[in-house]
Design an enzyme around this catalytic site. Sequence first.
Site, PDB file in Angstrom:
ATOM      1  N   GLU A   5      27.523  66.285 -65.775  1.00  0.00           N
ATOM      2  CA  GLU A   5      27.687  64.838 -65.886  1.00  0.00           C
ATOM      3  C   GLU A   5      28.272  64.434 -67.232  1.00  0.00           C
ATOM      4  OE1 GLU A   5      27.078  60.684 -64.659  1.00  0.00           O
ATOM      5  OE2 GLU A   5      27.468  62.591 -63.674  1.00  0.00           O
ATOM      6  N   THR A  33      39.673  52.899 -56.773  1.00  0.00           N
ATOM      7  CA  THR A  33      38.823  53.782 -57.573  1.00  0.00           C
ATOM      8  C   THR A  33      37.761  54.488 -56.741  1.00  0.00           C
ATOM      9  OG1 THR A  33      37.700  53.906 -59.725  1.00  0.00           O
ATOM     10  CG2 THR A  33      37.040  52.112 -58.229  1.00  0.00           C
TER      11      THR A  33
END
Length: 533
Positions: free
Chosen positions: A358, A486
């Site tokens: 992440e 997106t």
Amino acid sequence: MTPFRHWFLATLAASVVSAEQVQKSCLELPDSAAAHKEAVKDLFVTSYEAYQKYAWGHDDLLPVSESYSDGRNGWGASIADAMSTMLIMNLTEWFEQAVNYTADVDFTISNTSDTVSLFETTIRYVGGFISAYELSEKKYPVLIEKAQDLADQMVYAWVGEQSIPYGFMNFTTHQPTVATSNIAEAGTLTLEWNRLSEYTGNSTYQELAEKSVQHIINSSVPLPGMPAQGINPKTGNPVGGYVTWGGGSDSYFEYLIKYARLTNTDDNSYADAWLTAVDTSMKTLLRTSDVGNWLYLADYDDDKNIRHVGSHLACFYGGNWILGGKLASNDTMVNIGLQLTDACWNTYASTATGIGPEAFAYASNDGNYTGGAGPDPGQFAFYNAHGFYITSSDYILRPEVLESNFYAWRVTGDTKYLDNAASALSSFQDFLPTTVAYTGLNDVNDQGSTQIDDMESFWFAEVLKYLYLTFDDPTHISLDDYVFNTESHPFKAPAAKDTYGSVSPQPVPWQPFSPESTSTAPLPLVSSIPALL
């Protein structure tokens, strides 16, 4: 910005929607691609069958506990996000089932006590419905009706004469949550709301979305072309001075160049704003790691310090620079985008599972400041081996590294990007299966990691779509014909204009930052100007 530099960027912006081809011509897939494509489709089918059995009509499947969650107002976010991928994969029966379900949902009322996110609802539901409408050859007008139902509730996020909407709405009371927002939430509406105006004949949606972005473009900024991450909708003023291509800012920058292409607008302000941000980033934010020479985009904090941090979420920037560089006929931008993509892929290639974390950090020749503690001994050893160290080890099924890898393949035809995608596919098959479907990991650097009990809807919309298209016929959903929102929902773009003057700077090598450099040092983009004279 000097008048000459301003002229140069404005001229370059005018060429962005020229007839420059984005995709490499005559791309050829190896024989292995067909099997990989089918394997990706199998991941989708397995995942969606589990969703149908355990979570139908809800937002997310919880694949470990074989249950569901409703984090997107309980309207069936996974259904909305899956529809465009279904059409691309030719899963037409499931698509028709999804349309029938959607037709019966009342999107004017939240099915949960949560407020409604303007950003998430736009990119997932509104964007998903409009893309599915287009990809299905406009046979299902109910999809536009449902997108309009949502937008008609969300327009209340703009209060009075405010240019910036609040980020969250109560659909029952039509009252927004009065709180600060960020430029990603306020600046990632133009693609979807422009298309909604086109299909409904109501210009209000486009006008509101453009008003928000234009306010951000023309606001005071910590760095040229790079607004602060935070913004106060009531005053329209920036909150703090943190600048990043990562979360909270990311898709604002992403949509600037994509909106210019989707609309072929004569208004160069969107492309100019993107080019200015890239220009500034090349000068101020680009950093190479002092191990491995990997290229990253750093953050710039409230105290004007460079933070040597990166994230999976921010790794969209490689693909975005590749796309924008091709549209601007600027090889320097494309080459930097490819280097950024390679560095993000390295975060996958370096872990025990072959999946990226992440968040991560690194050191460069100006230090290793991250705004917090530096690497501990274990992280230091990892850094010396890989050119980055992990600061947040989880993987929540994010798509951005594979997104940029997809752009890199379609633009260059270099088969290493197919190899990357095949490696990710293999890692997903090995480490993400659970009792049903697939799910995330708490530690990508541990092959025995515990799993995260959530399969976000963007697994269907983004991860599996980008992987599938990487192995698919390159003429299918070509980057010359479509612009992706997106959430990876493709919108059909008009033919690129060929009436603009074209500026094509010669490619020049990017010079890594050195502490001795001055604020007047020439940029790669601008240093090529003499070749134009």
